[in-house]
Write a protein that holds these residues in place. Sequence first.
Motif, mmCIF file in Angstrom:
data_model
loop_
_atom_site.group_PDB
_atom_site.id
_atom_site.type_symbol
_atom_site.label_atom_id
_atom_site.label_comp_id
_atom_site.label_asym_id
_atom_site.label_seq_id
_atom_site.Cartn_x
_atom_site.Cartn_y
_atom_site.Cartn_z
ATOM 1 N N GLU A 84 7.374 0.366 -10.000
ATOM 2 C CA GLU A 84 6.320 -0.455 -9.428
ATOM 3 C C GLU A 84 6.772 -1.892 -9.224
ATOM 4 O O GLU A 84 6.351 -2.560 -8.267
ATOM 5 C CB GLU A 84 5.082 -0.407 -10.322
ATOM 6 C CG GLU A 84 3.837 -0.952 -9.659
ATOM 7 C CD GLU A 84 2.587 -0.636 -10.449
ATOM 8 O OE1 GLU A 84 1.493 -0.762 -9.874
ATOM 9 O OE2 GLU A 84 2.703 -0.264 -11.634
ATOM 10 N N THR A 123 5.942 10.774 -13.170
ATOM 11 C CA THR A 123 4.553 10.395 -12.948
ATOM 12 C C THR A 123 4.374 8.884 -13.007
ATOM 13 O O THR A 123 5.189 8.156 -13.565
ATOM 14 C CB THR A 123 3.643 11.064 -13.990
ATOM 15 O OG1 THR A 123 4.075 10.676 -15.308
ATOM 16 C CG2 THR A 123 3.671 12.573 -13.859
ATOM 17 N N GLY A 124 3.284 8.441 -12.410
ATOM 18 C CA GLY A 124 2.968 7.028 -12.408
ATOM 19 C C GLY A 124 3.141 6.413 -11.031
ATOM 20 O O GLY A 124 3.521 7.073 -10.057
ATOM 21 N N SER A 125 2.853 5.133 -10.937
ATOM 22 C CA SER A 125 2.926 4.420 -9.669
ATOM 23 C C SER A 125 4.368 4.109 -9.311
ATOM 24 O O SER A 125 5.087 3.484 -10.090
ATOM 25 C CB SER A 125 2.110 3.128 -9.750
ATOM 26 O OG SER A 125 2.149 2.435 -8.520
ATOM 27 N N LYS A 126 4.781 4.531 -8.135
ATOM 28 C CA LYS A 126 6.148 4.313 -7.669
ATOM 29 C C LYS A 126 6.111 3.776 -6.237
ATOM 30 O O LYS A 126 5.086 3.843 -5.546
ATOM 31 C CB LYS A 126 6.951 5.616 -7.694
ATOM 32 C CG LYS A 126 7.024 6.291 -9.053
ATOM 33 C CD LYS A 126 7.787 5.468 -10.073
ATOM 34 C CE LYS A 126 8.031 6.227 -11.368
ATOM 35 N NZ LYS A 126 6.787 6.541 -12.089
ATOM 36 N N THR A 178 3.549 2.500 -1.727
ATOM 37 C CA THR A 178 3.184 2.680 -3.129
ATOM 38 C C THR A 178 2.422 3.984 -3.267
ATOM 39 O O THR A 178 1.459 4.234 -2.530
ATOM 40 C CB THR A 178 2.320 1.515 -3.630
ATOM 41 O OG1 THR A 178 3.067 0.293 -3.525
ATOM 42 C CG2 THR A 178 1.924 1.717 -5.083
ATOM 43 N N TYR A 179 2.856 4.830 -4.222
ATOM 44 C CA TYR A 179 2.235 6.150 -4.389
ATOM 45 C C TYR A 179 2.118 6.474 -5.869
ATOM 46 O O TYR A 179 3.042 6.217 -6.648
ATOM 47 C CB TYR A 179 3.073 7.219 -3.684
ATOM 48 C CG TYR A 179 2.378 8.558 -3.576
ATOM 49 C CD1 TYR A 179 1.500 8.830 -2.540
ATOM 50 C CD2 TYR A 179 2.601 9.555 -4.532
ATOM 51 C CE1 TYR A 179 0.851 10.049 -2.433
ATOM 52 C CE2 TYR A 179 1.969 10.789 -4.433
ATOM 53 C CZ TYR A 179 1.087 11.028 -3.385
ATOM 54 O OH TYR A 179 0.450 12.238 -3.290
ATOM 55 N N GLU A 180 0.985 7.045 -6.257
ATOM 56 C CA GLU A 180 0.729 7.425 -7.639
ATOM 57 C C GLU A 180 1.062 8.911 -7.816
ATOM 58 O O GLU A 180 0.351 9.795 -7.323
ATOM 59 C CB GLU A 180 -0.742 7.171 -7.990
ATOM 60 C CG GLU A 180 -1.080 7.411 -9.445
ATOM 61 C CD GLU A 180 -0.633 6.280 -10.366
ATOM 62 O OE1 GLU A 180 -0.440 6.536 -11.565
ATOM 63 O OE2 GLU A 180 -0.484 5.146 -9.863
ATOM 64 N N VAL A 182 1.415 12.400 -9.886
ATOM 65 C CA VAL A 182 0.735 13.070 -10.990
ATOM 66 C C VAL A 182 1.607 14.212 -11.493
ATOM 67 O O VAL A 182 2.603 14.588 -10.869
ATOM 68 C CB VAL A 182 -0.647 13.593 -10.555
ATOM 69 C CG1 VAL A 182 -1.542 12.432 -10.138
ATOM 70 C CG2 VAL A 182 -0.520 14.607 -9.409
ATOM 71 N N ASN A 188 1.309 16.211 -5.178
ATOM 72 C CA ASN A 188 2.069 15.036 -4.730
ATOM 73 C C ASN A 188 2.587 15.264 -3.318
ATOM 74 O O ASN A 188 3.565 15.988 -3.105
ATOM 75 C CB ASN A 188 3.250 14.766 -5.678
ATOM 76 C CG ASN A 188 2.794 14.382 -7.065
ATOM 77 O OD1 ASN A 188 1.801 13.679 -7.234
ATOM 78 N ND2 ASN A 188 3.529 14.834 -8.081
#
Length: 446
Positions: A84, A123-126, A178-180, A182, A188
Motif C-alpha cells: 500500500e 491478502t490486504g490492500s495492494k 489499488t485493490y483489496e 481477500v 479476486n
Amino acid sequence: MKVKKRIAILLISILFISLSGCDGSKMENDSSSAEGENTTFNINLNFSSITAPGKKSLLKSTGDPNATEAEAKVKTVDVFIYGESGYYISHTSLSVTDFTQVGGSGTSDKYQYASTTKIPATTGSKKLFVAVNLPPGMATALEDKPSNELTQVAQTLTANDLVATDGSIVMTSTELLTYEFVKNGAANNPTISVERMVAKVTAQKAANMVQAGVPGTLFDMRFAINNFNSKSYFIQGVAPDFKDPNWDVYTASDFSKASANDYIPVNEPNVTDTKNLNALYAAENTSQNHREKEITRAQVRAGFLPATVVIYQGGGYISVTSASQGKTAPQTFYTITLNQPEPQTYCFFDRATAESYAVANGKTAANIVTYTDGISYWDMYLNKGVWDVLRNDYYKCTITRILIPGRPTDDPTDPDNPPASDVDITINVEVVYWNDPVLGNYELEP
C-alpha cells in the motif's frame, strides 16, 4: 507463468534496560507487516472506450476501425504488485496464452481479456501495475523497485523499445490500481485499463490538395517523426498537463532527429481504409514552453523539379522550361526571391547564373537558397494550439495545401519559439483518441 517475489525479512530488536522495567520492542519492516495471507487472483485487462473526469478515452483493441491487428496485438503481460505504501512485492510474467477474451464483439465498445492462470498474491490492500508487450529486460529492471519508479523516474525508451518489429506496441496501466485482496481467490478479479505508450500518426494527401507557390512537379512525398522523445514515465502524468520528464527541462540529447531512412510514403487520397494507411509512431512529448526545438513534429519531405528556370542567354536573363534543359527529375537548384512588389521566386540550376542574377537585381549571394538534390521540407506540428503529443492519440493528418518550395533543411524554422501561426500549417483538430482519429487538415508552407 513466471513469478518473482521479494522475501520480506522481519527485523526484531529487543533492548533490555535494567532499570526501566521495559522488556523490549519490536521493529517491523513495512512490507512484512502488510503482506497478509497467501491468496490468488485472476486479472482482467480492459481495452474499453471509457472516460473519467480528467482522463481521456482508452483504446479499444479488437474491432477498432483505426487499429491494425499489429497495433492491437497482446503478446506478453507483466503484472507487478506493490504494498500500500509502494514497496515492491512481486512480478509475474504471463503470455497471451494465459488469457481469454471475455467481453466484446465486432460492434461492442468494450473488450476485456481475463487471465486463465492464477496469479499469486497476499491478502490486504495492494497496488497493481500491468505492462503489455514490455521488453523482458525492462520488465526485469522494475523488480525490487518501488512503485514511484513508474510515475516519477524517467525511463529511456527508444522507438524500437516501444514498437517491436512485428508492429506490436508497449501498453501500460493508465493508473496504479489499488485493490483489496481477500482470502477467497475466486473473489479476486481486479480489472486494469491499459493504453499504448505511443501516439499514431498518418499523413495523407487530400483529393483536392492545392500546390501553391513556384510551379513545378513534386516527387516522392514522404513523412517522418522528428524530435522523438526518448524519456517517458511508464504511467502517464495527470491531467491537464500530462507532464512527462521533459516538461520543464529541455535536454537536446533526449530527442532524436529523423534520418533519411525514417521517411515513409505520404498516403495517396484513394486509400480509404484507415488500417491500410502508412503509419508512424511517436513517444509522448509534453512541454511547458512548447518551443519548436522541443516539441514533436511530423515532417514532410519531397523532391521538386521547377517548371521553369532562369538562364543567361543572348546577353540577358530568360526563363526556360526545365525540360528544355534536359531535366526530368529533382536535382540541386537555387532560388532568389525578389519583391516586385509581391515576392516572386526565381529558380536556377546554375549557381553562377544565380549569383550574377542576384547582383543584377540588388541582391547578394547571401540571398540565394540552395535546395540540395531538389529536396524540400515542411513541418506538421501536431495537436494545434496544445502542441503536446499524447500517448494513445491518433493524429490523422490530411495535407490540403502545400507551398512550393519548402525549407531547404529539416531544421525547425524558429527553434526557440512555439509554432507561429496558421501561416505555416493550418490544422483543424477534433480531440478524440485512438479508437477515433484526431483529425487535422494541413496547409504546408516552408
